[in-house]
Design a protein around this motif. Sequence first.
Motif, mmCIF file in Angstrom:
data_model
loop_
_atom_site.group_PDB
_atom_site.id
_atom_site.type_symbol
_atom_site.label_atom_id
_atom_site.label_comp_id
_atom_site.label_asym_id
_atom_site.label_seq_id
_atom_site.Cartn_x
_atom_site.Cartn_y
_atom_site.Cartn_z
ATOM 1 N N TYR A 54 0.830 -1.195 0.000
ATOM 2 C CA TYR A 54 0.000 0.000 0.000
ATOM 3 C C TYR A 54 0.872 1.256 0.000
ATOM 4 N N VAL A 55 1.917 1.259 0.818
ATOM 5 C CA VAL A 55 2.808 2.421 0.913
ATOM 6 C C VAL A 55 3.486 2.700 -0.431
ATOM 7 N N LEU A 56 4.019 1.648 -1.069
ATOM 8 C CA LEU A 56 4.701 1.834 -2.358
ATOM 9 C C LEU A 56 3.741 2.353 -3.420
ATOM 10 N N LYS A 57 2.539 1.817 -3.420
ATOM 11 C CA LYS A 57 1.537 2.273 -4.387
ATOM 12 C C LYS A 57 1.127 3.716 -4.110
ATOM 13 N N LYS A 58 0.990 4.044 -2.823
ATOM 14 C CA LYS A 58 0.594 5.398 -2.418
ATOM 15 C C LYS A 58 1.567 6.441 -2.952
ATOM 16 N N PHE A 59 2.855 6.120 -2.897
ATOM 17 C CA PHE A 59 3.869 7.095 -3.294
ATOM 18 C C PHE A 59 4.512 6.762 -4.645
ATOM 19 N N GLU A 423 -4.977 5.099 7.995
ATOM 20 C CA GLU A 423 -5.203 4.664 6.611
ATOM 21 C C GLU A 423 -4.246 3.521 6.242
ATOM 22 N N MET A 424 -2.992 3.688 6.609
ATOM 23 C CA MET A 424 -1.970 2.692 6.269
ATOM 24 C C MET A 424 -2.201 1.375 7.014
ATOM 25 N N PHE A 425 -2.451 1.437 8.316
ATOM 26 C CA PHE A 425 -2.661 0.205 9.091
ATOM 27 C C PHE A 425 -3.942 -0.511 8.666
ATOM 28 N N THR A 426 -4.959 0.261 8.318
ATOM 29 C CA THR A 426 -6.216 -0.355 7.864
ATOM 30 C C THR A 426 -5.987 -1.108 6.566
ATOM 31 N N ALA A 427 -5.246 -0.496 5.651
ATOM 32 C CA ALA A 427 -4.948 -1.159 4.370
ATOM 33 C C ALA A 427 -4.081 -2.386 4.593
ATOM 34 N N GLY A 428 -3.159 -2.299 5.562
ATOM 35 C CA GLY A 428 -2.219 -3.396 5.794
ATOM 36 C C GLY A 428 -2.785 -4.548 6.575
ATOM 37 N N SER A 429 -3.905 -4.331 7.275
ATOM 38 C CA SER A 429 -4.426 -5.407 8.125
ATOM 39 C C SER A 429 -5.556 -6.190 7.478
ATOM 40 N N ASN A 430 -5.714 -6.074 6.172
ATOM 41 C CA ASN A 430 -6.739 -6.843 5.472
ATOM 42 C C ASN A 430 -6.192 -8.246 5.205
ATOM 43 N N LEU A 431 -6.382 -9.135 6.193
ATOM 44 C CA LEU A 431 -5.729 -10.445 6.158
ATOM 45 C C LEU A 431 -6.703 -11.608 5.990
ATOM 46 N N LYS A 432 -7.943 -11.314 5.702
ATOM 47 C CA LYS A 432 -8.967 -12.364 5.670
ATOM 48 C C LYS A 432 -8.687 -13.432 4.617
ATOM 49 N N GLU A 433 -8.130 -13.012 3.497
ATOM 50 C CA GLU A 433 -7.924 -13.950 2.389
ATOM 51 C C GLU A 433 -6.565 -14.650 2.458
ATOM 52 N N LYS A 434 -5.735 -14.300 3.421
ATOM 53 C CA LYS A 434 -4.390 -14.868 3.478
ATOM 54 C C LYS A 434 -4.371 -16.182 4.248
ATOM 55 N N THR A 435 -3.443 -17.049 3.882
ATOM 56 C CA THR A 435 -3.268 -18.330 4.563
ATOM 57 C C THR A 435 -2.517 -18.103 5.873
ATOM 58 N N PRO A 436 -2.589 -19.057 6.813
ATOM 59 C CA PRO A 436 -1.810 -18.924 8.052
ATOM 60 C C PRO A 436 -0.318 -18.724 7.790
ATOM 61 N N GLU A 437 0.208 -19.407 6.793
ATOM 62 C CA GLU A 437 1.631 -19.272 6.480
ATOM 63 C C GLU A 437 1.967 -17.854 6.024
#
Length: 552
Positions: A54-59, A423-437
């Motif tokens: 998200y940060v790289l895309k933002k800037f 804004e940054m933490f909200t974008a970064g904490s979208n983990l619902k679709e990620k596997t445990p690994e």
Amino acid sequence: MASKRKIYVIGHRNPDTDSICSAIAVAELKNQIDGKDRVYIAARAGQLSPETEYVLKKFHMERPVYLNNIGTRVRDMEIRKIEGVSKQLSLKKAWNMMADLNAVTLAIVDENNVMEGLITINDIATSYMEEQDSAILSKANTPYRNILETLEAEMVVGDPEASFCNGKVIISAANPDVMENYISEGDMVITGNRYESQLSAIESGASCIVICLGSAVTKSIAKLAADHNCTIIVTPFDTYTVARQINQSMPVAAFMRCKDIKTFRPGDYTDDIKEVMQNTRIRDFPVLEKTEHYVGMISRRNLLGIHKRAVVLVDHNEFSQAIDNIRDAEILEIIDHHRIGSLETMSPVYFRNEPVGCTATIVYQMYREKGIEIPKQIAGLLCSAILSDTLVFRSPTCTMLDRFAANELAAIAGIDCNEYGVEMFTAGSNLKEKTPEEIFYQDYKKFEFGEMQFGVGQINSMSKAELVSIQDKLTPFIERSRKEHDLQMMFFMLTNILEESTTLICCGDDVDHLVKEAFGVQPEKGIVVLPNIVSRKKQLIPAFIEAINSQD
């Protein structure tokens, strides 16, 4: 013009936002102040987290190049650019080439530079010393142009592009009536200026006559030879010299090695090829592209003068956290804000280590000290890193210098620290679709204290519900991961930024005792809630170290 030396600026494995953003900013700074003979390249040793993406895309910044191993490769060695040769090349010319090039091996390639085999100086010597078959010249399908070149000869009758492909080589040393009993169809006859011997050879079905000492060929012999499809070659050499040298005209194809050839790719790591080179008797090894195109030769001695890959390390100085094969790299500089760890260097290096909350704060100071203006995009990256590492100034690792640097950088980037942090933490904490690994290794580090080894992962979120769902995913995964990595203990921090607390998942031998000693709380079924604990670096790890030391 010599090419610039590449130097990679890289953070730790499983990089966080600080590791990535600091690497990019340091590379930018170094290229401005030290870019005459060097080029600094931002790199990463793992996959990016959603927050960092998200940060790289933002800037509007590119991802750093991915490196999973900093060890030296074949392309870093001095590859001898010895040209490949045609399989029709004569043994004599191959021998002379090796002498001129001070080489002992030649690669044999086709017209597209794809390797077909190898010929070594030992192969040529063996063919010359041990081959006794008088028909070997024809069995090798020797081109006449090779014979002409080797014997410095002239073709009087015949086609120079044809080959001697049937019969044996004999010397006409007896009377013609005797030689008729020895000459067979297709043979090559070495003779002198005797008309009768030449006539006898043609009438006996010889396919080629080699006339020595530059003797003239009569018109009648030339016409008769042409009528009988018999090639005539005239050489200035005497019969002994011709007999001794003619086998040197055979093509290298007859003696080249085609099977079980050890070849390497430019991208092969030298650590992987050392054993092969040491256990193979051949001295030189071909280097081939993936397309099988020939590049050049390397030998064991090339390993001694290999050019190590140069690196600047940011945001870590622990061997266990560094990119693979870091011991084989030339570390030029370390910029970090963690405790001094286990990494060792072969020679003194620039080492900047400060007790601040983020490496990006140190990088900010480096720009200011050098009088270099911080570009808007770089300011955005550095500010993002500070906000991430300090949990928007909530972490106990945060210092006044971190706050000052973040606010200065935010002004340059045109953002508000608090609003952008959420804004940054909200974008970064979208983990619902990620596997445990994927979740576990998003921000994972391994630590070593004496003989004790354990891993600690961490996720920061502003959503309590999200952290609870992640906890249910991770709990069964962590124990399996611990066994795979053969670690004594493994932990995972589920950090609630708003509540400034951490739920710690624990597994391994004697973890309950360690946690109790460190925090005075007994885990229940591998779970413990730690109020006011949000920092792995400043709170969790120091408490564990103190507890481990107290057990000694």
